[in-house]
Design an enzyme around this catalytic site. Structure first.
Site, PDB file in Angstrom:
ATOM      1  N   LYS A 126     -26.674 -12.413  -6.610  1.00 52.91           N
ATOM      2  CA  LYS A 126     -25.333 -12.799  -6.133  1.00 52.91           C
ATOM      3  C   LYS A 126     -25.431 -13.599  -4.839  1.00 52.91           C
ATOM      4  O   LYS A 126     -24.663 -14.539  -4.628  1.00 52.91           O
ATOM      5  CB  LYS A 126     -24.471 -11.546  -5.938  1.00 52.91           C
ATOM      6  CG  LYS A 126     -24.125 -10.871  -7.261  1.00 52.91           C
ATOM      7  CD  LYS A 126     -22.773 -10.188  -7.204  1.00 52.91           C
ATOM      8  CE  LYS A 126     -22.324  -9.723  -8.570  1.00 52.91           C
ATOM      9  NZ  LYS A 126     -23.001  -8.467  -8.995  1.00 52.91           N
ATOM     10  N   LYS A 242     -28.775 -13.213 -20.623  1.00 51.03           N
ATOM     11  CA  LYS A 242     -27.857 -12.197 -21.128  1.00 51.03           C
ATOM     12  C   LYS A 242     -26.437 -12.731 -21.186  1.00 51.03           C
ATOM     13  O   LYS A 242     -26.102 -13.713 -20.517  1.00 51.03           O
ATOM     14  CB  LYS A 242     -27.925 -10.963 -20.244  1.00 51.03           C
ATOM     15  CG  LYS A 242     -27.421 -11.188 -18.836  1.00 51.03           C
ATOM     16  CD  LYS A 242     -27.086  -9.876 -18.145  1.00 51.03           C
ATOM     17  CE  LYS A 242     -26.401 -10.156 -16.821  1.00 51.03           C
ATOM     18  NZ  LYS A 242     -25.795  -9.024 -16.187  1.00 51.03           N
ATOM     19  N   LYS A 245     -20.133 -12.731 -17.652  1.00 50.75           N
ATOM     20  CA  LYS A 245     -18.977 -13.562 -17.282  1.00 50.75           C
ATOM     21  C   LYS A 245     -19.398 -14.777 -16.472  1.00 50.75           C
ATOM     22  O   LYS A 245     -18.955 -15.888 -16.717  1.00 50.75           O
ATOM     23  CB  LYS A 245     -17.983 -12.724 -16.476  1.00 50.75           C
ATOM     24  CG  LYS A 245     -16.918 -12.111 -17.348  1.00 50.75           C
ATOM     25  CD  LYS A 245     -16.125 -11.066 -16.604  1.00 50.75           C
ATOM     26  CE  LYS A 245     -16.102  -9.787 -17.422  1.00 50.75           C
ATOM     27  NZ  LYS A 245     -15.864  -8.585 -16.646  1.00 50.75           N
TER      28      LYS A 245
END
Ligand code: TYM
Length: 377
Positions: A126, A242, A245
């Site tokens: 992130k 994977k 979102k």
């Protein structure tokens, strides 16, 4: 770590083992959330004392639009119920409705090192995204928390950038909050997808550290639950990585039939096998992995054989895959649409869940404060 922990949990309802899991309130649920987590929640509800929540505080780490946050909480709740979670059998609640979690998060942070937090794969991922850095391992490819020398450049870049507020402290202490979600319920099992296993490993580490510091055996060591199988990583349809979102490659439970078929028909493939028993390429492996989750073993076998003898037609494979996904998602979609605007029902469910969750959380918090030496006059 084994799924066979101690036989009963005296803190669980009727002596049952305790299950705890949650999903962040960041939008619609996709097949990754469903097969990695939600479908397991549903399968576990009859045999365990299950507590499932919507992680709205965790969602704040990525600064959602305040107008959207509540809508997202409602959406996840509706999807939980539509997938088959029974509010009378389970404790279903919203994380921010249980203030005891926030207090225990503060207490637990006293025993968590910033170095270990900075080495967490999800944090690095992130932080990289927030800083616009494209190198490094993709999410879900991380190893154990013991891989301490892995990818250390990012830590220096974050520290070096002293005026940077895009990487916030909440993002760094995300694993503490998640550990508290779990430990405040004394959970035995935490059904999650593969990408959350490192967080679970940290939870066990924090539990052990707390126990050893205060010379107690207060916290147990929770483990993932996969019905004896492995943790799943649901792939995307874009040929790599994977489903997620932020990867923009999702099939949502709420997708209508036309949208879903279109997404599947557009899935990345290759030019087809040229020689018998050729090794299967990554994008086709991903389609087989999805098929393993949604189709019958015979169907999967049929297409694997067709690949091996080079007779496979990817158009047929995708049509079948779309058909089989729809069998699972369409009934759920109908129920989501029914439930999500029923504010009265949703509020009844979360009020009941909040009451039960707070009762358990308040007891743990009281005991933790006492162990740590916080006393009332
Ligand atoms: P979140 O909201 O990112 O994802 C929710 C659940 O979906 C699983 N998942 C997947 N599983 C397999 N393949 C995929 N492609 C895939 N994408 C998502 C995740 O593994 C997860 O189980 N930190 C958590 C939320 C959380 C939590 C907790 C979970 C907060 N506190 C306490 C368990 C216990 C998260 O971000 O999940």
């Amino acid at each position: 770590m084994s799924e066979k922990t101690k036989e009963v949990n005296p803190r669980g309802r009727d002596g049952k083992k305790i299950v705890l899991s949650g999903i962040r309130a960041t939008g619609n649920l996709h097949l990754g959330n469903y097969y990695g987590a939600l479908s397991k929640f549903v399968r576990m509800q009859d045999d365990y004392d299950c507590r499932y929540f919507v992680a709205d505080l965790h969602a704040l780490t990525t600064h959602p639009d305040p107008k959207m946050l509540h809508e997202n909480v409602k959406q996840i709740l509706a999807e939980y119920l539509a997938a088959g979670l029974d509010p009378d059998k389970n404790t279903i609640y919203v994380q921010s409705d249980v203030p005891e979690i926030s207090e225990m998060y503060l207490l637990m942070n006293m025993h968590v090192g910033i170095g270990e937090l900075m080495r967490t794969a999800s944090f690095k991922d992130k932080a990289r995204k927030a800083l616009g850095i494209t190198s490094g391992k993709p999410a879900g490819e991380e190893g154990s928390v013991e891989d301490e020398n892995d990818d250390e450049g990012i830590e220096k870049q974050i520290i070096g950038n002293q005026t940077n507020q895009r990487v916030n402290a909440g993002l760094l202490t995300y694993p503490t909050l998640m550990a508290v979600d779990i430990l405040i319920h004394h959970a035995d099992f935490v059904p999650v997808g593969k990408d959350q296993e490192q967080h679970l490993e940290l939870t066990r580490r924090f539990a052990r550290r707390f126990n050893s510091f205060y010379k107690t055996d207060y916290f147990g060591e929770p483990v993932n639950f996969n019905f004896g199988g492995h943790a799943v990583k649901v792939p995307g349809l874009d040929g790599s990585g994977k489903m997620g979102k932020s990867e923009g490659n999702c099939i949502y439970l709420i997708d209508d039939e036309k949208t879903l078929r279109k997404k599947v028909m557009r899935a990345v493939t290759d030019e087809g096998p040229k020689t018998p028993n050729q090794e299967v390429s990554e994008p086709i492996k991903n389609l087989f992995t999805l098929m393993e989750l949604v189709s019958t073993p015979d169907t999967l076998e049929h297409f694997k054989n067709a690949y091996a003898d080079c007779s496979i037609r990817y158009g047929d494979l995708k049509k079948q895959l779309a058909e089989d996904i729809l069998k699972t998602t369409l009934p759920i979609r109908d129920r989501i649409l029914d439930i999500r605007d029923n504010d009265e029902y949703l509020s009844r469910v979360v009020r009941q869940g909040q009451e039960r969750a707070r009762e358990a959380a308040a007891k743990t918090l009281r005991e933790v404060r006492e162990i740590m030496g916080i006393k009332h006059f």
